[in-house]
Design an enzyme around this catalytic site. Structure first.
Site, mmCIF file in Angstrom:
data_model
loop_
_atom_site.group_PDB
_atom_site.id
_atom_site.type_symbol
_atom_site.label_atom_id
_atom_site.label_comp_id
_atom_site.label_asym_id
_atom_site.label_seq_id
_atom_site.Cartn_x
_atom_site.Cartn_y
_atom_site.Cartn_z
ATOM 1 C CG HIS A 100 -64.506 -46.965 14.480
ATOM 2 N ND1 HIS A 100 -64.215 -47.740 13.399
ATOM 3 C CD2 HIS A 100 -65.251 -45.938 14.015
ATOM 4 C CE1 HIS A 100 -64.756 -47.202 12.314
ATOM 5 N NE2 HIS A 100 -65.390 -46.104 12.661
ATOM 6 C CG ASP A 103 -63.191 -50.620 15.180
ATOM 7 O OD1 ASP A 103 -64.421 -50.654 15.142
ATOM 8 O OD2 ASP A 103 -62.479 -49.811 14.550
ATOM 9 C CD GLU A 231 -64.816 -41.384 6.570
ATOM 10 O OE1 GLU A 231 -63.968 -41.555 7.465
ATOM 11 O OE2 GLU A 231 -65.404 -42.322 6.008
ATOM 12 C CD GLU A 267 -65.236 -44.618 2.850
ATOM 13 O OE1 GLU A 267 -64.795 -44.328 3.993
ATOM 14 O OE2 GLU A 267 -66.082 -45.509 2.661
ATOM 15 C CG HIS A 270 -68.237 -42.104 2.240
ATOM 16 N ND1 HIS A 270 -67.763 -41.739 3.483
ATOM 17 C CD2 HIS A 270 -68.501 -43.424 2.319
ATOM 18 C CE1 HIS A 270 -67.740 -42.817 4.267
ATOM 19 N NE2 HIS A 270 -68.173 -43.843 3.574
ATOM 20 C CG ASP A 295 -61.448 -43.556 5.106
ATOM 21 O OD1 ASP A 295 -60.292 -43.444 5.563
ATOM 22 O OD2 ASP A 295 -62.455 -43.681 5.830
ATOM 23 C CG ASP A 306 -70.007 -46.938 2.032
ATOM 24 O OD1 ASP A 306 -69.119 -46.935 1.165
ATOM 25 O OD2 ASP A 306 -69.810 -46.585 3.205
ATOM 26 C CG ASP A 308 -66.898 -49.528 2.833
ATOM 27 O OD1 ASP A 308 -66.979 -48.430 2.259
ATOM 28 O OD2 ASP A 308 -67.160 -49.690 4.044
ATOM 29 C CG ASP A 338 -63.422 -47.204 5.570
ATOM 30 O OD1 ASP A 338 -63.756 -48.370 5.881
ATOM 31 O OD2 ASP A 338 -63.961 -46.195 6.046
HETATM 32 C C1 XLS Z 1 -68.425 -45.536 7.043
HETATM 33 C C2 XLS Z 1 -67.211 -44.773 7.269
HETATM 34 C C3 XLS Z 1 -66.442 -45.123 8.524
HETATM 35 C C4 XLS Z 1 -65.426 -44.064 8.847
HETATM 36 C C5 XLS Z 1 -64.885 -44.106 10.237
HETATM 37 O O1 XLS Z 1 -69.033 -45.505 5.988
HETATM 38 O O2 XLS Z 1 -66.406 -44.864 6.136
HETATM 39 O O3 XLS Z 1 -65.845 -46.372 8.399
HETATM 40 O O4 XLS Z 1 -64.349 -44.111 7.968
HETATM 41 O O5 XLS Z 1 -65.889 -43.963 11.185
HETATM 42 NI NI NI Z 2 -64.438 -44.218 5.939
HETATM 43 NI NI NI Z 3 -67.637 -45.883 3.967
#
Ligand code: XLS
Ligand code: NI
Ligand code: NI
Length: 435
Positions: A100, A103, A231, A267, A270, A295, A306, A308, A338
């Site tokens: 991003h 970041d 996404e 992802e 998600h 992702d 989430d 991750d 991700d």
């Molecule tokens: C958040 C998302 C984010 C996207 C990019 O849940 O996964 O990290 O991948 O903005």
């Molecule tokens: Ni993501």
């Molecule tokens: Ni995510």
């Protein structure tokens, strides 16, 4: 160059190795189905988790050791992080990365100052990419952290916020293009609503589509030829996010005439938040020609957040690679982790363990999926299950040339239909033979 990690370069040592800092299955050059593992998997590391993730959660402070980071918004700190990151990518044999805008460089007091520091960071990224032969899988604009975006960016009720987001997207696209990014992502973290009581959904969706059309225009203007990805995610941080799942995104893109410019970046966590499996999301996208990128992460099924997590489940990686291989493999996309380490895995070494775990799990998933496809029994079964459609009548129906009356007459003649078993358990057992 100074070394920031007290870890050797990670090498492939094979399944018998007892060295935790070695790949047991990921062997970049090894061929699977005629293509190297590196080409199949196209691993990427996300700058936000790898370099900026502190391990903070709603109940506690950050835990991650980041001895190189002084926590400031200075240019020197932003540039130093880049060196650390490229050392990590090299040692972990990861060819791609994602970011991003916010970041890699901080948001400063004014737009020109913010863009200027971003440009300096991108200049340095350009050099580092060349020097270390690394590539940008995709870039994106962070339109969800700053309080101004609290009620949305491209779906904000406030025109001034919308304009601010537009400028930020333009700049992030320009930086992505400059770094040879292979794609550009739109994740609408706050493009949704907290409550319908105060929300004009129709207006917000029209505005979101207008923003994406402007991005398409700009893409043409600067000659960025990579795909855009949406996404999907159904909620968190909003109560309901408009891009809730693959099907909702495809419907939105078709409704607003955007299909040809977009694919999806899917992802796992998600998908599960949307009440789907990752395999479902990939299949729906692939069938629409829109499987773009992944992702790669996982979640805790019974938790509903989430989280991750790094993907280490072989059933998951196998199902992902089955869908990716059947869709013809990645072109511009790849497997972007991700994912973040658990808060308790706080040493710099854990960054390596986490990525090794994910990369080995996907290397195995790739080999297993390839073996299942080469074996052919699973795909043959599915093909045979639909074989009644390989008839003149089947073809006529599929071509849209049949009528209800014609089918009724056919059914009258045939009597009670014969059906055969779906054999779910037999097939699950067959898949287990390969795992
Ligand atoms: C958040 C998302 C984010 C996207 C990019 O849940 O996964 O990290 O991948 O903005
Ligand atoms: Ni993501
Ligand atoms: Ni995510």
């Amino acid at each position: 160059m100074a070394e920031y990690f007290n870890v050797p370069a990670i090498e492939f040592e094979g399944p018998q190795s007892r060295n935790p800092l070695a790949f047991k299955h990921y062997n970049p050059e090894e061929l699977v189905g005629g293509k190297s593992m590196a080409e199949h998997l196209r691993f990427a590391s996300p700058y936000w988790h790898t370099m900026r993730g502190t391990g903070a959660d709603p109940f506690g402070a950050g835990t991650m050791e980041m001895p190189w980071d002084d926590g400031s918004d200075s240019e020197a700190n932003a540039l130093k992080r880049l060196d650390v990151f490229f050392e990590f990518l090299n040692k972990c044999k990861i060819d791609y990365y994602c970011w991003h805008d916010r970041d890699i460089a901080p948001e400063l007091a004014t737009i020109p100052e913010t863009n200027a520091i971003l440009d300096k960071v991108v200049d340095r990224l350009e050099e580092l990419q060349k020097e270390h032969n690394k590539k940008l899988l995709w870039g994106t604009a962070c339109l969800f952290v700053h309080p101004r975006y609290g009620q949305g960016a491209a779906t904000s009720p406030f025109l001034d916020v919308y304009a601010r987001a537009a400028g930020q997207i333009r700049k992030a696209m320009e930086c992505t293009k400059r770094l040879g990014g292979e794609g550009y992502v739109f994740w609408g973290g706050r493009e949704g609503y907290a409550t319908l009581i105060n929300t004009n959904v129709k207006k917000e969706l029209d505005h979101l589509a207008a923003m994406l059309h402007m991005a398409v225009d700009y893409k043409k203007e600067i000659g960025f030829d990579g795909p855009f990805y949406i996404e999907p995610k159904p909620q968190e941080p909003t109560t309901h996010q408009y891009d809730s799942d693959s099907a909702a995104c495809l419907n939105f893109l078709r409704e607003y005439g955007l299909m040809e410019h977009f694919k999806l970046n899917l992802e796992t966590n998600h998908a599960t938040l949307a009440g789907h499996t990752m395999q479902h999301e990939l299949r729906i996208a692939a069938d629409a020609g829109a499987l773009g990128s992944v992702d790669a992460n996982d979640g805790t099924a019974n938790c509903g957040w989430d989280t991750d997590e790094f993907p280490t489940d072989l059933y998951l990686t196998t199902s992902v690679m089955l869908e990716v291989l059947r869709a013809g493999g990645f072109t511009t996309g790849g497997l972007n982790f991700d994912a973040k380490r658990r808060r308790d895995s706080f040493t710099t070494e854990d960054l390596f363990h986490a990525h090794i775990a994910g990369m080995d799990a996907f290397a195995r998933g790739l080999k297993i999926a390839n073996a299942i496809i080469e074996d052919g029994r699973l795909d043959d079964f599915v093909k045979a299950r639909y074989s009644s459609w390989d008839s003149d009548l089947g073809r006529k129906i599929e071509a849209g040339e049949c009528s209800l009356a014609e089918l009724e007459a056919y059914a009258l003649e045939r009597g009670e239909p014969e059906i055969s078993s779906g054999r779910q358990e037999m097939l699950e057992s067959l898949i287990n033979q390969f795992i």
